[in-house]
Design a protein around this motif. Sequence first.
Motif, PDB file in Angstrom:
ATOM      1  N   UNK A 199      83.267 -35.212  89.072  1.00  0.00           N
ATOM      2  CA  UNK A 199      83.655 -33.798  88.908  1.00  0.00           C
ATOM      3  C   UNK A 199      84.275 -33.198  90.166  1.00  0.00           C
ATOM      4  N   UNK A 200      83.772 -33.589  91.335  1.00  0.00           N
ATOM      5  CA  UNK A 200      84.268 -33.018  92.583  1.00  0.00           C
ATOM      6  C   UNK A 200      85.512 -33.723  93.099  1.00  0.00           C
ATOM      7  N   UNK A 201      85.823 -34.890  92.534  1.00  0.00           N
ATOM      8  CA  UNK A 201      86.907 -35.708  93.054  1.00  0.00           C
ATOM      9  C   UNK A 201      86.457 -36.658  94.144  1.00  0.00           C
ATOM     10  N   UNK A 231      75.162 -36.657  95.341  1.00  0.00           N
ATOM     11  CA  UNK A 231      74.323 -35.817  94.479  1.00  0.00           C
ATOM     12  C   UNK A 231      74.670 -34.354  94.645  1.00  0.00           C
ATOM     13  N   UNK A 232      74.847 -33.925  95.911  1.00  0.00           N
ATOM     14  CA  UNK A 232      75.170 -32.524  96.174  1.00  0.00           C
ATOM     15  C   UNK A 232      76.418 -32.082  95.411  1.00  0.00           C
ATOM     16  N   UNK A 233      77.465 -32.876  95.547  1.00  0.00           N
ATOM     17  CA  UNK A 233      78.765 -32.483  95.005  1.00  0.00           C
ATOM     18  C   UNK A 233      78.846 -32.647  93.495  1.00  0.00           C
ATOM     19  N   UNK A 238      77.852 -28.819  93.006  1.00  0.00           N
ATOM     20  CA  UNK A 238      78.407 -28.070  94.123  1.00  0.00           C
ATOM     21  C   UNK A 238      79.735 -28.655  94.594  1.00  0.00           C
ATOM     22  N   UNK A 239      80.565 -29.058  93.653  1.00  0.00           N
ATOM     23  CA  UNK A 239      81.800 -29.751  93.967  1.00  0.00           C
ATOM     24  C   UNK A 239      82.838 -28.947  94.703  1.00  0.00           C
ATOM     25  N   UNK A 240      82.678 -27.613  94.752  1.00  0.00           N
ATOM     26  CA  UNK A 240      83.654 -26.795  95.458  1.00  0.00           C
ATOM     27  C   UNK A 240      83.469 -26.837  96.972  1.00  0.00           C
ATOM     28  N   UNK A 241      82.348 -27.399  97.439  1.00  0.00           N
ATOM     29  CA  UNK A 241      82.047 -27.397  98.873  1.00  0.00           C
ATOM     30  C   UNK A 241      82.615 -28.645  99.554  1.00  0.00           C
ATOM     31  N   UNK A 245      80.455 -26.678 104.157  1.00  0.00           N
ATOM     32  CA  UNK A 245      79.174 -26.882 103.480  1.00  0.00           C
ATOM     33  C   UNK A 245      78.492 -25.531 103.262  1.00  0.00           C
ATOM     34  N   UNK A 246      77.521 -25.460 102.359  1.00  0.00           N
ATOM     35  CA  UNK A 246      76.794 -24.201 102.171  1.00  0.00           C
ATOM     36  C   UNK A 246      76.171 -23.738 103.488  1.00  0.00           C
TER      37      UNK A 246
END
Length: 368
Positions: A199-201, A231-233, A238-241, A245-246
């Motif tokens: 999803x995040x690329x 896992x994060x992305x 959270x794929x926009x990050x 990073x947050x």
Amino acid sequence: MLLAVAGPACGRVSTGDAGGNVVSGEPGDEVCVPSDEEGSAPAPTFPGAGFSGAGDPITSALDPLSCGSGSRFTPVEETVEVDCYYSNNDQTTPMAFVERIVEIAASEELVHVRLTLNPAFVDNTYGETAIGWGGDEQAEPAPGPGPGGGPAPKPKGHKGHTFKDLVGSDKAQFQMTDATGELVLDFFVDYISEDGSQPSGYGSLGVVGGEGKMLLGDAGAVVAATTSIDRDLNACGYGEYIVDSPATDESYTANTETPNWDYRVVYDVWVSASTFGAAGFGDATISYVHASPSKYPSDTLVVTEGPCPSTCEDEDPPAGEGGSDPGEEPGEDEVCQESGEECAGNTDCCWDGDVCFNGVCQPFDIPR
């Protein structure tokens, strides 16, 4: 077939700082981490796991395809093992720890191995929100001898850390033996690479792409591989990050907009137990930690295996020469030492979360 997946990591939800301080337990409820009868302690908890379940110990056997929910796997009792790894400059403060356990997934037996790196060495903060990567400030030397007996080196203080620094360069090498000690598998796991199927690329390409590579053995033996940034992305959404990073602070406090973000660098692999033949699984080890760049003077640190340090943050002393079994008060001849008092070794009892270092009970602080 290799499956590069996204799922939970390890440890417990914890607090700490960008220096990698180890604090165990729930925030606001940090209590004693008991050791066993031999005085060895469980793995330390590096800060920044978030609230997805990534902070749970490996015994929770969470679903590798999730952000932390669900449990398809069943851990096999009495198969969990934990070892800490130390740099040659400091044999008291771990740069990483490795957990391994045997799990049952459907009808297949798997060996699950997890590597968690000290965030003082590398973390999942980057861009404008990077923590501990800033340029000119240098930390104090580590409280241990460096090469030639001098002070340990200072971190080099890179001028920033970018998402692209993590992509296509970082990796971890695992060596796995059977019960006779024969090396059966030797491979690199890719940390994060471009992957149009995610999803995040971006995603971990496991052992067959990016920085992943088999050095010994069949790639098909590695049933699944994933990393905390994958896992994060992807699994956590959270794929926009992929630029910044947050935002967080020196304690890696979870961001309310991304409460499940794992700021730690973690590698997970699942290997078919049948790979180890009649002898069965023996061990999984590392010989160095690597990040390009790292926060330290060297991007690669040779590490040696050792027991994890005991930490005790209440009045219940750890087991060992100066303590007793978990949950017991010291006996008449077992006196816990206050901070600054003399001790004989890491298994001696020190109060208030101290450990025995250079013959003195003192706070357990992992240097940057």
